[in-house]
Structures are given as C-alpha cells and as structure tokens.
Design a protein around this motif. Structure first.
Motif, PDB file in Angstrom:
ATOM      1  N   TYR A  11      23.618  17.690 -17.187  1.00 37.95           N
ATOM      2  CA  TYR A  11      22.633  16.793 -17.788  1.00 37.95           C
ATOM      3  C   TYR A  11      23.342  15.625 -18.459  1.00 37.95           C
ATOM      4  O   TYR A  11      24.369  15.800 -19.128  1.00 37.95           O
ATOM      5  CB  TYR A  11      21.781  17.533 -18.815  1.00 37.95           C
ATOM      6  CG  TYR A  11      20.927  18.622 -18.199  1.00 37.95           C
ATOM      7  CD1 TYR A  11      19.661  18.340 -17.706  1.00 37.95           C
ATOM      8  CD2 TYR A  11      21.398  19.929 -18.088  1.00 37.95           C
ATOM      9  CE1 TYR A  11      18.880  19.331 -17.123  1.00 37.95           C
ATOM     10  CE2 TYR A  11      20.625  20.927 -17.511  1.00 37.95           C
ATOM     11  CZ  TYR A  11      19.362  20.617 -17.033  1.00 37.95           C
ATOM     12  OH  TYR A  11      18.593  21.593 -16.462  1.00 37.95           O
ATOM     13  N   LEU A  12      22.791  14.433 -18.270  1.00 37.78           N
ATOM     14  CA  LEU A  12      23.374  13.224 -18.828  1.00 37.78           C
ATOM     15  C   LEU A  12      22.278  12.420 -19.523  1.00 37.78           C
ATOM     16  O   LEU A  12      21.370  11.902 -18.873  1.00 37.78           O
ATOM     17  CB  LEU A  12      24.020  12.396 -17.712  1.00 37.78           C
ATOM     18  CG  LEU A  12      24.736  11.111 -18.111  1.00 37.78           C
ATOM     19  CD1 LEU A  12      25.856  11.397 -19.112  1.00 37.78           C
ATOM     20  CD2 LEU A  12      25.291  10.415 -16.876  1.00 37.78           C
ATOM     21  N   LYS A  13      22.343  12.350 -20.837  1.00 37.14           N
ATOM     22  CA  LYS A  13      21.359  11.591 -21.617  1.00 37.14           C
ATOM     23  C   LYS A  13      21.694  10.115 -21.548  1.00 37.14           C
ATOM     24  O   LYS A  13      22.840   9.714 -21.722  1.00 37.14           O
ATOM     25  CB  LYS A  13      21.395  12.060 -23.071  1.00 37.14           C
ATOM     26  CG  LYS A  13      20.415  11.344 -23.999  1.00 37.14           C
ATOM     27  CD  LYS A  13      19.011  11.833 -23.776  1.00 37.14           C
ATOM     28  CE  LYS A  13      18.045  11.266 -24.827  1.00 37.14           C
ATOM     29  NZ  LYS A  13      17.864   9.803 -24.715  1.00 37.14           N
ATOM     30  N   ASP A  14      20.675   9.300 -21.283  1.00 35.93           N
ATOM     31  CA  ASP A  14      20.861   7.852 -21.298  1.00 35.93           C
ATOM     32  C   ASP A  14      20.868   7.393 -22.752  1.00 35.93           C
ATOM     33  O   ASP A  14      19.858   7.520 -23.446  1.00 35.93           O
ATOM     34  CB  ASP A  14      19.733   7.162 -20.534  1.00 35.93           C
ATOM     35  CG  ASP A  14      20.000   5.675 -20.315  1.00 35.93           C
ATOM     36  OD1 ASP A  14      20.654   5.051 -21.183  1.00 35.93           O
ATOM     37  OD2 ASP A  14      19.559   5.142 -19.291  1.00 35.93           O
ATOM     38  N   PRO A  15      21.977   6.853 -23.238  1.00 34.98           N
ATOM     39  CA  PRO A  15      22.051   6.485 -24.649  1.00 34.98           C
ATOM     40  C   PRO A  15      21.123   5.342 -25.038  1.00 34.98           C
ATOM     41  O   PRO A  15      20.848   5.136 -26.223  1.00 34.98           O
ATOM     42  CB  PRO A  15      23.521   6.078 -24.833  1.00 34.98           C
ATOM     43  CG  PRO A  15      23.991   5.694 -23.473  1.00 34.98           C
ATOM     44  CD  PRO A  15      23.244   6.585 -22.525  1.00 34.98           C
ATOM     45  N   ASP A  16      20.616   4.614 -24.046  1.00 38.77           N
ATOM     46  CA  ASP A  16      19.720   3.497 -24.330  1.00 38.77           C
ATOM     47  C   ASP A  16      18.251   3.853 -24.152  1.00 38.77           C
ATOM     48  O   ASP A  16      17.388   2.976 -24.209  1.00 38.77           O
ATOM     49  CB  ASP A  16      20.066   2.306 -23.440  1.00 38.77           C
ATOM     50  CG  ASP A  16      21.425   1.715 -23.772  1.00 38.77           C
ATOM     51  OD1 ASP A  16      21.873   1.895 -24.925  1.00 38.77           O
ATOM     52  OD2 ASP A  16      22.031   1.091 -22.892  1.00 38.77           O
ATOM     53  N   SER A  17      17.957   5.122 -23.894  1.00 40.59           N
ATOM     54  CA  SER A  17      16.568   5.549 -23.709  1.00 40.59           C
ATOM     55  C   SER A  17      16.322   6.844 -24.465  1.00 40.59           C
ATOM     56  O   SER A  17      17.086   7.796 -24.338  1.00 40.59           O
ATOM     57  CB  SER A  17      16.267   5.759 -22.213  1.00 40.59           C
ATOM     58  OG  SER A  17      15.004   6.363 -22.023  1.00 40.59           O
ATOM     59  N   THR A  21      16.771  11.587 -19.393  1.00 35.98           N
ATOM     60  CA  THR A  21      17.940  12.436 -19.168  1.00 35.98           C
ATOM     61  C   THR A  21      18.051  12.684 -17.669  1.00 35.98           C
ATOM     62  O   THR A  21      17.072  13.068 -17.026  1.00 35.98           O
ATOM     63  CB  THR A  21      17.818  13.773 -19.917  1.00 35.98           C
ATOM     64  OG1 THR A  21      17.770  13.523 -21.327  1.00 35.98           O
ATOM     65  CG2 THR A  21      19.011  14.676 -19.621  1.00 35.98           C
ATOM     66  N   TYR A  22      19.230  12.455 -17.130  1.00 36.52           N
ATOM     67  CA  TYR A  22      19.466  12.655 -15.701  1.00 36.52           C
ATOM     68  C   TYR A  22      20.004  14.063 -15.460  1.00 36.52           C
ATOM     69  O   TYR A  22      20.993  14.476 -16.066  1.00 36.52           O
ATOM     70  CB  TYR A  22      20.491  11.642 -15.185  1.00 36.52           C
ATOM     71  CG  TYR A  22      20.089  10.201 -15.374  1.00 36.52           C
ATOM     72  CD1 TYR A  22      19.289   9.548 -14.444  1.00 36.52           C
ATOM     73  CD2 TYR A  22      20.524   9.473 -16.486  1.00 36.52           C
ATOM     74  CE1 TYR A  22      18.925   8.223 -14.608  1.00 36.52           C
ATOM     75  CE2 TYR A  22      20.173   8.147 -16.666  1.00 36.52           C
ATOM     76  CZ  TYR A  22      19.369   7.527 -15.723  1.00 36.52           C
ATOM     77  OH  TYR A  22      19.010   6.208 -15.899  1.00 36.52           O
ATOM     78  N   ILE A  73      20.616  14.723  -7.278  1.00 37.61           N
ATOM     79  CA  ILE A  73      20.007  14.274  -8.525  1.00 37.61           C
ATOM     80  C   ILE A  73      18.496  14.394  -8.422  1.00 37.61           C
ATOM     81  O   ILE A  73      17.921  14.217  -7.341  1.00 37.61           O
ATOM     82  CB  ILE A  73      20.413  12.810  -8.838  1.00 37.61           C
ATOM     83  CG1 ILE A  73      19.889  12.382 -10.214  1.00 37.61           C
ATOM     84  CG2 ILE A  73      19.952  11.864  -7.741  1.00 37.61           C
ATOM     85  CD1 ILE A  73      20.425  11.039 -10.683  1.00 37.61           C
ATOM     86  N   ASP A  74      17.855  14.739  -9.531  1.00 36.80           N
ATOM     87  CA  ASP A  74      16.402  14.644  -9.615  1.00 36.80           C
ATOM     88  C   ASP A  74      16.054  13.248 -10.115  1.00 36.80           C
ATOM     89  O   ASP A  74      16.608  12.785 -11.127  1.00 36.80           O
ATOM     90  CB  ASP A  74      15.849  15.697 -10.590  1.00 36.80           C
ATOM     91  CG  ASP A  74      15.752  17.078  -9.977  1.00 36.80           C
ATOM     92  OD1 ASP A  74      15.658  17.165  -8.730  1.00 36.80           O
ATOM     93  OD2 ASP A  74      15.757  18.070 -10.724  1.00 36.80           O
ATOM     94  N   TYR A  75      15.144  12.576  -9.404  1.00 38.89           N
ATOM     95  CA  TYR A  75      14.703  11.264  -9.857  1.00 38.89           C
ATOM     96  C   TYR A  75      14.192  11.363 -11.302  1.00 38.89           C
ATOM     97  O   TYR A  75      13.670  12.408 -11.722  1.00 38.89           O
ATOM     98  CB  TYR A  75      13.568  10.736  -8.983  1.00 38.89           C
ATOM     99  CG  TYR A  75      13.925  10.522  -7.532  1.00 38.89           C
ATOM    100  CD1 TYR A  75      14.937   9.651  -7.157  1.00 38.89           C
ATOM    101  CD2 TYR A  75      13.228  11.186  -6.515  1.00 38.89           C
ATOM    102  CE1 TYR A  75      15.252   9.440  -5.819  1.00 38.89           C
ATOM    103  CE2 TYR A  75      13.534  10.982  -5.180  1.00 38.89           C
ATOM    104  CZ  TYR A  75      14.549  10.108  -4.841  1.00 38.89           C
ATOM    105  OH  TYR A  75      14.852   9.907  -3.511  1.00 38.89           O
ATOM    106  N   VAL A  76      14.317  10.275 -12.030  1.00 45.54           N
ATOM    107  CA  VAL A  76      13.823  10.232 -13.413  1.00 45.54           C
ATOM    108  C   VAL A  76      12.360  10.680 -13.454  1.00 45.54           C
ATOM    109  O   VAL A  76      11.526  10.223 -12.662  1.00 45.54           O
ATOM    110  CB  VAL A  76      13.969   8.807 -13.993  1.00 45.54           C
ATOM    111  CG1 VAL A  76      13.233   8.686 -15.331  1.00 45.54           C
ATOM    112  CG2 VAL A  76      15.441   8.456 -14.167  1.00 45.54           C
TER     113      VAL A  76
END
Length: 321
Positions: A11-17, A21-22, A73-76
C-alpha cells in the motif's frame, strides 16, 4: 519468487491526497528496477472494466512473470485502492503516472486489457507531459482500440451486441454466462476456455495469500447510486468513445503516429465488444506497431491463450527495435 496466488499486497499513501491509497503487487522477481533492459523493466498490467488485481488470470500473470517483474495495481477507488474513481481515461492515466513516481518506477512496459488498453495508450502518450519523469518503454494494447473518431475506420460493436453489453457488464452480478458471452466465442472451444479461466480465478484465495480477496468492482450493489466504481469507469468509456473525448490528452487517435515506441496490438478473431478490425486500424496508426490475431477467440483471447500470449509478449518485449 512471488506468484499471483501468494504475492502480498503493498500500500502506498499519496501524500498530497487525504483519500488516495494505491494498492499494488509485484509478481515474479521481488526486486524492481528502473534499469530499462529487456528483462528487468517491470510490466504494468491494467485490467478490464470492473476488474481488480484479485481477479486476473493466474496462468497469464505467472507466465508473464517467469522472465520479468509484473506489476499489478487496483485503479484508484476500486479493489483495495482508495480514493475517487477517475471519470476519464486521461485522469486514470494521470493517477497511474502519480503512482509510478511515488513507487519509484521510472521506466515501465505497459500491458492494458480492454478498458485498461485505453488507459495504457494514454499512460504512454501522456508520459512526457505528466511531470512525473515516468517513461514507457514498450506498450501492449490487448482487446483495445484508438478513439472512434468520425470516419477514421474504428468500428463500434454491432447493434444487437451493443444493446446487451451494459446489462451483461454493469449488472449487480457478473455470472459465468455473462463472461462467456462478452469474453469468449459462442462454441464448444469458447465455453471450455471460459470454464478453465473461471476455475483458475479461484486460485488466489485468502488461504493461499493470507489476505481477503476482492470481488468485481461494485459486485452486489443494491442501488445504482451505490455503484460509484462502475459509473466512473462507464464515464471513462463514453468519454473516450466521444468526439470530444478524442481531443488533447484524452485522445489517442490523432497522436498515435507520434508514438515512437514499439507497440503490440492484439485481439481475438471475433471480439464481442471491440470489433477485431479495430486492431488493424489502430496498429496502422503506429509506426512501430505489430498486430496479432488469435484464432477462434474473443475479447479474452489473452486468457484463452494465456501461455501462448505470454510467450508472444515476452518475444515482443525482448526483441531488438
């Protein structure tokens, strides 16, 4: 080496959102690299309408991953990823660029299937202007098409098929028979191929992976306003297929001649949803394109011919330019 059945979700959290989370996985060699050599460049797989990384053909993914890392990847806003589902293919491509930058993938090959093939075209075409520094080395368009601009030769499905597609693809449930109609040929060969693929979908389970398994996007919805994922992806399709949607960074048709990378365009001999003729018309627009048509197959030719298609993709990705 991780397999489709066992790979752990990262899991990768978008720091600008606050909401995005991707969720992604790496299949095959565990280390990923930004070195753009033939066998070390990760292959990013982008799935079809309502598809999630828990429901891709294990035989296909494991076959692709024998020689290189395969990135799922799962799409947002779908599957295990969070956030708002993109409303256009260009927006979805931007989300992919953002993920690749955050995850440190500077160079990738991209394989898009169906809806994913539309997004994949824009991931490649928009990469230079994305501001992320991400580059696409080679592109595979599977069961896809360029924008159907008036008079360009891109065809839409026959009327009797077009009428059935929404009820089969966008209903609360997607049973075996719906996939058989949409993805495979209506004969004994097609039914057997669908049955074999359907059985393989169960190979990734909570027991094999240690994780809960996602279902199709919005599966089991009770009211249409609950189906945000389906609505977003349907809007992407209709925007891509409109005249307005073919413009700027949302369009591929006008820009394909400038795509200076090798591209493989492939399909089955009789695609229910994306007329097979579009494979040739799309490939003719691309200077370094190769087209392959698989016999007695439909939209999901890459599942029917999983090992053969994987071998063809491997040859394409490793061939000299």
């Amino acid at each position: 080496m991780s397999t489709y059945q066992t790979a752990k979700t990262q899991y990768l959290k978008d720091p600008d959102s606050e909401t995005t989370t991707y969720a992604y996985r790496i299949i095959g060699p565990l280390s990923h690299t930004t070195n753009p050599s033939n066998n070390s460049t990760p292959l990013l797989f982008l799935p079809h309408f309502r598809g999630v990384m828990d429901l891709i053909d294990p035989l296909l993914i494991n076959s692709l991953a024998t020689t290189r890392p395969v990135l799922l990847i799962d799409y947002v806003g779908t599957g295990k990823s969070t956030g708002k589902v993109a409303s256009t293919a260009g927006e979805s491509a931007s989300q992919i660029h953002r993920f690749l930058k955050l995850a440190g993938f500077a160079v990738v090959d991209v394989l898009g299937f169906s809806v994913g093939s539309r997004i994949a075209q824009l991931v490649a075409l928009n990469a230079k202007d994305s501001g992320t520094g991400v580059a696409v080395r080679r592109l595979v368009v599977a069961g896809g098409t360029a924008n159907p601009v008036e008079g360009n030769g891109i065809q839409r499905p026959r009327a009797e098929r077009a009428e059935r597609i929404p009820e089969l693809a966008a209903g609360p449930e997607i049973p075996f028979e719906a996939f058989y109609t949409l993805f495979f040929r209506p004969d004994e060969v097609g039914r057997k191929a669908c049955e074999q693929w359907w059985d393989r979908l169960g190979e990734r389970s909570e027991e094999s992976s240690g994780e809960p398994v996602s279902r199709w996007v919005d599966e089991g919805y009770k009211a249409w306003d609950e189906a945000a994922g389906i609505q977003g992806q349907a809007t992407q399709l209709s925007a891509f297929d409109s005249v307005e949607g073919s413009q700027g960074n949302e369009g591929s048709w006008e820009r394909l001649p400038s795509l200076d990378i090798p591209v493989l365009v492939a399909n089955g001999s009789d695609d229910y949803m994306v007329p097979t003729i579009n494979t040739f018309v799309t490939a003719q627009r691309i200077p370094k394109a190769k087209a392959i048509i698989y016999p007695n197959s439909g939209h999901a030719f890459l599942y029917q011919y999983a090992e053969e298609f994987a071998a063809d993709v491997d040859r394409f990705l490793t061939a000299a330019v």
